[in-house]
Design an enzyme around this catalytic site. Sequence first.
Site, PDB file in Angstrom:
ATOM      1  N   ARG A 139     -18.976  -1.629  23.119  1.00 33.53           N
ATOM      2  CA  ARG A 139     -19.925  -1.470  21.795  1.00 33.53           C
ATOM      3  C   ARG A 139     -20.006  -0.109  21.302  1.00 33.53           C
ATOM      4  O   ARG A 139     -19.660   0.923  22.329  1.00 33.53           O
ATOM      5  CB  ARG A 139     -21.383  -2.063  22.382  1.00 33.53           C
ATOM      6  CG  ARG A 139     -21.493  -3.583  22.393  1.00 33.53           C
ATOM      7  CD  ARG A 139     -22.645  -4.313  23.143  1.00 33.53           C
ATOM      8  NE  ARG A 139     -22.644  -4.128  24.411  1.00 33.53           N
ATOM      9  CZ  ARG A 139     -23.380  -4.547  25.207  1.00 33.53           C
ATOM     10  NH1 ARG A 139     -24.433  -5.326  24.511  1.00 33.53           N
ATOM     11  NH2 ARG A 139     -23.623  -4.191  26.491  1.00 33.53           N
ATOM     12  N   ASN A 158     -21.573 -11.304  31.231  1.00 34.64           N
ATOM     13  CA  ASN A 158     -23.046 -11.668  31.755  1.00 34.64           C
ATOM     14  C   ASN A 158     -23.067 -12.852  32.708  1.00 34.64           C
ATOM     15  O   ASN A 158     -23.702 -13.958  32.799  1.00 34.64           O
ATOM     16  CB  ASN A 158     -23.953 -12.027  30.327  1.00 34.64           C
ATOM     17  CG  ASN A 158     -24.382 -10.804  29.555  1.00 34.64           C
ATOM     18  OD1 ASN A 158     -23.825  -9.773  30.037  1.00 34.64           O
ATOM     19  ND2 ASN A 158     -25.120 -11.179  28.715  1.00 34.64           N
TER      20      ASN A 158
END
Length: 339
Positions: A204, A72
């Site tokens: 994920r 991020n």
Amino acid sequence: MCASIMGAILVFYTSAIAQDKVADNVLLFQRSVGGWSKHYNSKKVDYNVTLSEQEKKQVLAQGKNNDATIDNHSTVKEIKILLQAYKKHQNPAYLQAAERGIEYLLQAQYPTGGWPQFYPDHSGYRGQITYNDNAIANVLNLLQDVVEKKNGTEALNASFIPRASAAIEKGVESILRTQLVVNNKLSGWAAQYDPITLKPATARKYELPGLTALETVGIVEFLMRVPAPSDKVIQAVDGAVDWLKASAIKGYTAKIIADPTQPKGRDRVLVAEPNGVTWARYYEIDTNRPFFSGRDGVKKYKLEEIEVERRVGYGWYGSWPDDLLSKDYPRWKSAVSKK
């Protein structure tokens, strides 16, 4: 010197020299390893907040946390903030912290050239070579700035230049090694790779191995910054661009629509649009078929087959390659063809 004492000194020194709340907060949040976390108390870090003295102590107390990351835009973003603040205020604390951040990025690189999402915490998918959300592309672009002495990096100690250049060389080699070949053709990249086998890996549960349009664009844009690109770099760019062109979904666009039947009153759908062009985030490696996945980790081939929370909460479609294909690549190709 322990992180809490160092932080206290930096805070005092900064307050005496400069009035830059954002940069001062960035100093507070720097981890002892030199990088930054993307979260504070389980929420996205906000450097624009005004912290009380008690809150500052709480932030400094987390300095040894093992959560520094390049995810991020973390760490790269903070280094840029500090360099710009130093350029404006000439506060040595900002420059010193930025240099510690650069040192962190150099230390985090794998010997094979890639970067993990987190360092030094390599647990789970944190240790995977991570192109996801342009993590590695962000690092390489910053290091290229260091080499070119631009965007504030000219203030850094000159000893970083040859080290950044060497890191870029290894990074490019890693990119070339991880580019996927399908039907004997160079294509794009996956979002994550196992650092040992260099095979595409799951992050994920809903981020399954596959060719990714968003990350491929970020990698190609960086490769086009490489000065005097080798034949291998040129072939990598050409192959990825060909794959992106072939993967365009024409006549459709993805939209968020109001839908009172859904829990939060909205949904994301793919709709027909005569002049629309979009790309899926993930494509199956062998078939190039767009796919999706919910939190159960099961691959689906229709967006509506995964739960609405993931349909709306993840960027499954986008126009990421638009500028690359229409402007950046043609300009670059013309330039390299003349050399």
